[in-house]
Design a protein around this motif. Structure first.
Motif, PDB file in Angstrom:
ATOM      1  N   ILE A 115      98.128   7.307   1.351  1.00  8.33           N
ATOM      2  CA  ILE A 115      99.139   6.813   2.289  1.00  8.33           C
ATOM      3  C   ILE A 115      99.079   5.296   2.373  1.00  8.33           C
ATOM      4  N   ALA A 140     105.423   7.883   7.028  1.00 12.26           N
ATOM      5  CA  ALA A 140     104.162   8.288   6.404  1.00 12.26           C
ATOM      6  C   ALA A 140     102.969   7.848   7.244  1.00 12.26           C
ATOM      7  N   SER A 198      96.532  11.140   3.103  1.00 10.61           N
ATOM      8  CA  SER A 198      97.470  11.762   4.039  1.00 10.61           C
ATOM      9  C   SER A 198      96.796  12.795   4.935  1.00 10.61           C
TER      10      SER A 198
END
Lengths: 237, 129
Positions: free
Chosen positions: A4, A146, A29
């Motif tokens: 990420i 995100a 993530s």
């Protein structure tokens, strides 16, 4: 599990002073990460750099976005709402968020507002500190991005509001997204953190999984964190 | 639920699940709350709950049904083994502590008997109050 955030060789200077140097960090993530450091260590600066509100040297990549403009689309950074008039109503602020952020999810906001007990017709200057922070959290988490950055959401907040905010994070943080939450006191949020990142001596000094600290060091997170400051300079040799 | 922050949280979640099962709060065959719901109830990270459940599924204490969720096993042998294991763990901890105080096995048995008798009288007394 995808990457990420990638920070490489990040350096930031302001008024001839180096505030951050040789900062390296990779976050994957689906994580909740505590960003720790003393007051003035550079936690907010690091968040501003990631979002693109401050410009440093080096690489910052958020889900493939490297330019500040592209990064802003991937990052939801908690805003203190100081840009709004004191008498602005909550619903006006929500409308503004919808207008500026195409990824703002109205339905998510409605759920969060309901859970946190936010009233649409309340004026900003009538909100208690805890309620104002709940509004900030609801607005920040209602974007679909995100990476979420929460800058010290718990400072000066009563324990009931804190618990409610923590539960809203657990409930509404999207599975694939990562959330970074800064604080200078970690004990109260330690059970919800996957990892901690410590900003110290103008760089990212530590990045470790919380369960690793408990499993291998047999320490609680607060003690581990405080020990980084004991003995100070001799660790840096 | 209050966690000890010196002990891995996934381990404490497993203990919590054992507790629910052994005390009968979660009967054999009961469906567990969804992972996120469990995380909210315990105020812990979703990933940590997942790790704990994964280990409980591997140990066949929980049964994962695709698309339906996680259930407490109905296998009586597994449940009996679990109950026995929990008792052994706790006895082991007490035994180690008392041995560390230089008590002999016989002294431990005597002390334990005296304690239980005394405790039994106390509880009876409390009950009558």
């Amino acid at each position: 599990m995808s990457t990420i955030l990638t920070i490489k060789n990040l350096k930031y200077r302001r008024n001839q002073h180096v505030l951050l140097h040789d900062a390296q960090l990779t976050l994957t993530s689906g994580k909740i990460v505590g960003l720790l450091g003393e007051n003035g260590a550079g936690k907010t600066t690091l968040m501003r750099l990631i979002t693109g509100l401050a410009q440093g040297q080096g690489v910052i990549d958020v889900a493939g976005a490297t330019s500040p403009v592209a990064r802003k689309r991937q990052v939801s950074f908690s805003d203190a709402l100081n840009g709004f008039m004191a008498s602005a109503k909550v619903q006006k602020i929500v409308q503004f968020y919808q207008l500026v952020y195409p990824d703002f999810n109205r339905q998510r906001y409605a759920q969060l507002a309901d859970f946190l007990g936010l009233r649409a017709d309340a004026k900003l200057n009538t909100l208690s500190k805890g309620t104002r922070e709940k509004l900030v959290i609801a607005l920040t988490l209602s974007r679909q991005v995100a990476l979420y950055l929460l800058d010290e959401p718990f400072s000066g907040i009563d324990s009931m509001s804190r618990k409610k905010i923590i539960n809203s994070i657990i409930k509404w943080l999207p599975t694939d997204a990562t959330l970074v939450i800064s604080d200078h006191y970690v004990a109260e949020i330690a059970p919800i953190l996957d990892e901690i990142v410590v900003v110290k001596d103008q760089t990212i000094a530590v990045h470790v999984a919380t369960e690793t600290i408990r499993d291998q060091e047999h320490q609680d997170i607060q003690d581990y964190y405080e020990q980084l400051y004991e003995g100070g300079e001799q660790h840096d040799a | 639920m209050q966690f000890d922050d010196k002990v891995p949280i996934y381990y404490q979640i497993k203990q919590y699940v054992y507790q629910q099962i052994i005390t009968g709060k979660w009967q054999p065959g009961t469906q567990l709350p969804a992972v996120r719901q469990l995380a909210v109830e315990l105020t812990v990270n979703v990933n940590t709950v997942q790790r704990a459940l994964r280990e409980l599924i591997a140990a066949q204490i929980l049964i994962s049904k695709r698309g339906k969720g996680n259930f407490v096993t109905t296998d009586q042998t597994t449940l009996a083994t679990l109950a026995d294991q929990l008792v052994q763990d706790r006895l082991g901890a007490v035994y180690d502590d008392l041995r560390a105080l230089n008590l002999t096995d016989q002294q431990i048995i005597t002390a334990m008997q005296t304690y239980i008798e005394k405790r039994g009288r106390q509880d009876e007394h409390d009950f009558n109050d």
